[in-house]
Design a protein around this motif. Sequence first.
Motif, PDB file in Angstrom:
ATOM      1  N   ILE A 193       1.082  -1.238  -0.019  1.00 20.08           N
ATOM      2  CA  ILE A 193       0.032   0.009   0.003  1.00 20.08           C
ATOM      3  C   ILE A 193       0.831   1.257   0.111  1.00 20.08           C
ATOM      4  CG2 ILE A 193      -1.906  -1.219   1.110  1.00 20.08           C
ATOM      5  CD1 ILE A 193      -1.105   0.096   3.643  1.00 20.08           C
ATOM      6  N   LYS A 195      -1.431   6.181   2.656  1.00 24.67           N
ATOM      7  CA  LYS A 195      -2.460   5.806   3.162  1.00 24.67           C
ATOM      8  C   LYS A 195      -2.181   5.084   4.467  1.00 24.67           C
ATOM      9  CE  LYS A 195      -5.922   5.441   1.226  1.00 24.67           C
ATOM     10  NZ  LYS A 195      -6.610   4.518   0.242  1.00 24.67           N
ATOM     11  N   VAL A 234      -4.264   5.735   7.820  1.00 26.20           N
ATOM     12  CA  VAL A 234      -5.028   4.291   8.673  1.00 26.20           C
ATOM     13  C   VAL A 234      -4.326   4.535  10.103  1.00 26.20           C
ATOM     14  CG1 VAL A 234      -5.164   1.910   8.976  1.00 26.20           C
ATOM     15  CG2 VAL A 234      -5.466   3.083   6.780  1.00 26.20           C
ATOM     16  N   TYR A 287     -10.810   3.878  10.685  1.00 25.02           N
ATOM     17  CA  TYR A 287     -10.583   4.530   9.544  1.00 25.02           C
ATOM     18  C   TYR A 287     -11.889   4.935   8.784  1.00 25.02           C
ATOM     19  CZ  TYR A 287      -8.733   5.580   4.761  1.00 25.02           C
ATOM     20  OH  TYR A 287      -8.394   6.100   3.492  1.00 25.02           O
ATOM     21  N   PHE A 345      -6.724  -0.905   0.488  1.00 24.37           N
ATOM     22  CA  PHE A 345      -5.927   0.336   0.620  1.00 24.37           C
ATOM     23  C   PHE A 345      -5.223   0.767  -0.339  1.00 24.37           C
ATOM     24  CE2 PHE A 345      -5.834  -2.056   4.878  1.00 24.37           C
ATOM     25  CZ  PHE A 345      -6.270  -0.946   5.904  1.00 24.37           C
TER      26      PHE A 345
END
Length: 309
Positions: free
Chosen positions: A36, A40, A44, A209, A253
Amino acid sequence: MEDCEDGLSALHKIETARRNQTPYNYIITDIRLPDIIGLKLLQVIKSKYPDLPVVVISGYGDERTREDVKEFFGNAYLDKPFEVEELEATLKRIGPPEDKATGLKPKTAAEEGRLASAYVFIRGKNDADLYDAFSKLYFADGVLYCDAVRGEAGSEWDIVLLLQAADVPSIEHLVKSQIQSLGGVQAVEIHHSERPWLGEDLESFIQNYERMNAMEKVDENLTDKRNRRSVSTYAILEIDRSYLIPLYSKLYFTDHIVYCDSTDQGKMMILFLQAPTFEQIRKTITNEIRTQPGVLRVKVLNIVQVMEM
């Protein structure tokens, strides 16, 4: 100090350390990770542990990267290569996290009041007035989204609906009473959403999230996750269901994927993608989706304006 092979393993280690009452003082992540994007991962982590310091590093960053790190509440950004002394000074300046609560407690499905969802694919008859059908479906009960679509190799499907109701029988009733009975409909295919259980660690991060994003949308007076100024695409994946969990974990993700669902007992995934251009979506599908182990076939349905039907 501990190394992680990718972003998802980092999330597992963060949770394991918390459970063992040996939480990390700092997280250092590269922008480029095998699974990912580092930004991101930053989002998270901060959604659950806002006080856990996160330092982002990159050999390909620019001023925009610095702004993104700041926007997502990263504590520092360093350009590679850097000296160890520079990293040590950065960590000293940030300081370790305060001993505070460890994020929002994940809710169970019952506590979330989760509704049943299903995707409905509709093909109209050759002589059907699809604009009329679309207009009726758009305002029908239980329809969360109604999209006119066009496939890469022709118009196998004309309309995609996302339905929500209290339970599966209620969805089946909506399809029978409001869709199959509609004039001009030639074929209807239903795929019920079956979100997989990803394990306690990932589920905990995902729930926090999603709840953080939902609260941000309320603050911004937005009603859904879609960006109406972007182009949009459905990607229907036929998969080897033994790969469902790693595939879902990875794709959830991935940049440009707004949401993803599994269906058909883990043999299919339905993704909704958005980006400024269809070319960016095409690259994401080519480079990030088709190449994943377990993906057997990908069907692409681009969302079009109703007048293009």
